[in-house]
Design a protein around this motif. Sequence first.
Motif, mmCIF file in Angstrom:
data_model
loop_
_atom_site.group_PDB
_atom_site.id
_atom_site.type_symbol
_atom_site.label_atom_id
_atom_site.label_comp_id
_atom_site.label_asym_id
_atom_site.label_seq_id
_atom_site.Cartn_x
_atom_site.Cartn_y
_atom_site.Cartn_z
ATOM 1 N N ARG A 1 2.005 14.441 -8.676
ATOM 2 C CA ARG A 1 2.689 15.250 -9.034
ATOM 3 C C ARG A 1 3.642 15.719 -10.936
ATOM 4 O O ARG A 1 2.679 16.817 -10.757
ATOM 5 C CB ARG A 1 3.707 15.061 -8.343
ATOM 6 C CG ARG A 1 3.533 15.045 -6.684
ATOM 7 C CD ARG A 1 5.239 15.289 -6.553
ATOM 8 N NE ARG A 1 5.859 14.797 -6.574
ATOM 9 C CZ ARG A 1 5.826 13.291 -5.319
ATOM 10 N NH1 ARG A 1 5.808 13.533 -4.056
ATOM 11 N NH2 ARG A 1 6.476 12.398 -5.137
ATOM 12 N N GLU A 2 2.846 14.471 -11.589
ATOM 13 C CA GLU A 2 3.143 14.611 -13.298
ATOM 14 C C GLU A 2 1.907 15.096 -13.351
ATOM 15 O O GLU A 2 2.463 15.800 -14.121
ATOM 16 C CB GLU A 2 3.811 13.617 -13.498
ATOM 17 C CG GLU A 2 5.135 12.795 -13.058
ATOM 18 C CD GLU A 2 5.047 11.103 -13.726
ATOM 19 O OE1 GLU A 2 3.737 11.039 -14.626
ATOM 20 O OE2 GLU A 2 6.046 10.816 -13.659
ATOM 21 N N ALA A 3 0.833 14.848 -13.140
ATOM 22 C CA ALA A 3 -0.619 15.389 -13.833
ATOM 23 C C ALA A 3 -0.514 17.332 -13.034
ATOM 24 O O ALA A 3 -0.994 17.541 -13.831
ATOM 25 C CB ALA A 3 -1.681 14.514 -12.995
ATOM 26 N N VAL B 1 0.925 -1.118 0.329
ATOM 27 C CA VAL B 1 -0.271 0.005 -0.192
ATOM 28 C C VAL B 1 0.924 1.185 0.126
ATOM 29 O O VAL B 1 0.252 1.961 -0.835
ATOM 30 C CB VAL B 1 -1.145 0.050 0.747
ATOM 31 C CG1 VAL B 1 -1.583 1.640 0.899
ATOM 32 C CG2 VAL B 1 -2.113 -1.306 0.783
ATOM 33 N N ASN B 2 1.954 0.840 0.672
ATOM 34 C CA ASN B 2 3.138 2.422 0.735
ATOM 35 C C ASN B 2 3.312 2.667 0.179
ATOM 36 O O ASN B 2 3.311 4.067 -1.258
ATOM 37 C CB ASN B 2 4.202 2.437 2.166
ATOM 38 C CG ASN B 2 3.110 2.926 3.447
ATOM 39 O OD1 ASN B 2 2.217 3.479 3.187
ATOM 40 N ND2 ASN B 2 3.840 2.064 3.996
ATOM 41 N N ARG B 3 3.875 1.445 -1.244
ATOM 42 C CA ARG B 3 4.388 1.496 -2.441
ATOM 43 C C ARG B 3 3.399 2.451 -3.275
ATOM 44 O O ARG B 3 3.620 2.968 -4.376
ATOM 45 C CB ARG B 3 5.112 0.279 -2.955
ATOM 46 C CG ARG B 3 5.921 0.171 -2.333
ATOM 47 C CD ARG B 3 6.857 -1.236 -3.408
ATOM 48 N NE ARG B 3 5.888 -2.363 -3.341
ATOM 49 C CZ ARG B 3 6.320 -3.739 -2.271
ATOM 50 N NH1 ARG B 3 6.695 -3.017 -1.438
ATOM 51 N NH2 ARG B 3 5.555 -4.566 -2.776
ATOM 52 N N GLN B 4 2.344 1.727 -3.753
ATOM 53 C CA GLN B 4 1.478 2.571 -4.245
ATOM 54 C C GLN B 4 1.137 3.019 -3.870
ATOM 55 O O GLN B 4 0.299 4.744 -4.821
ATOM 56 C CB GLN B 4 -0.293 1.271 -3.730
ATOM 57 C CG GLN B 4 0.055 -0.429 -4.631
ATOM 58 C CD GLN B 4 -1.415 -0.801 -4.155
ATOM 59 O OE1 GLN B 4 -2.056 -0.700 -3.971
ATOM 60 N NE2 GLN B 4 -1.476 -1.996 -5.237
ATOM 61 N N ARG C 1 3.901 5.723 -5.926
ATOM 62 C CA ARG C 1 3.349 5.592 -7.334
ATOM 63 C C ARG C 1 2.700 6.612 -7.774
ATOM 64 O O ARG C 1 2.168 7.956 -7.752
ATOM 65 C CB ARG C 1 2.614 4.178 -7.522
ATOM 66 C CG ARG C 1 4.308 3.632 -7.696
ATOM 67 C CD ARG C 1 3.769 2.202 -8.706
ATOM 68 N NE ARG C 1 3.099 1.280 -8.342
ATOM 69 C CZ ARG C 1 2.969 0.558 -7.484
ATOM 70 N NH1 ARG C 1 4.074 0.175 -7.210
ATOM 71 N NH2 ARG C 1 2.040 -0.401 -6.775
ATOM 72 N N MET C 2 0.974 6.411 -6.707
ATOM 73 C CA MET C 2 -0.146 7.567 -7.098
ATOM 74 C C MET C 2 0.650 8.906 -6.775
ATOM 75 O O MET C 2 -0.103 9.525 -7.560
ATOM 76 C CB MET C 2 -1.270 7.502 -5.723
ATOM 77 C CG MET C 2 -2.364 7.644 -6.253
ATOM 78 S SD MET C 2 -3.990 6.998 -5.214
ATOM 79 C CE MET C 2 -3.863 6.112 -6.685
#
Length: 201
Positions: A74-76, A62-65, A68-69
Amino acid sequence: MATRDDGSFAGRHDDQVKSLTTQISFLEEEVAVLRRRLTDSPRQSRLLEERLGEAETRLSTVNRQNERMADTLREARDQIVALKEEVDRLTKPPSGFGIFLNGSEDGAADVFTGGRKMRVNVSPTVDADELRPGQEVVLNESLTVVIAQGYETVGEIVMLKEVLESGDRALVISHADEERVARLAEPLRNSTLRAGDLAAS
């Protein structure tokens, strides 16, 4: 008499034996339960450890997800900001160009644009004192000087006939042998000009 006492003693003895037997049975059952618990305890401990390990694995996933989210968000956001800037740039009204003639005491500027002379405002981002005659300037939709550029390098070629007494104007001859008065750009005012010199007007 003795027989009756003996019978009474035997009865009490039997009651005590039964009571003790009952207590022993109860204790034996309790010992069995405790033994079962001791036997089951390592298994339960292993189960708890396995469940704890699974929970830690899920938490790590969950932390990795989440990371990534967060990166995706940030990219969006960066893309949205870049797109907004691009949309603002593309929807900005067109700018016009003019030739700076001279400044005025109130901070405005006289420019030649669109075939006519106009007095326009100068943006605070442009140093009006640095503007020089003949310099090209960019005007926004409100006809305010917003950018100071260099000197125009293209135009109609004319021949110098003479520099007029004011020193900022000259009599020139165009390609159709038509004489006209032209303003001299600042760099030309400080140059040595001779009759017959060619220049762009």
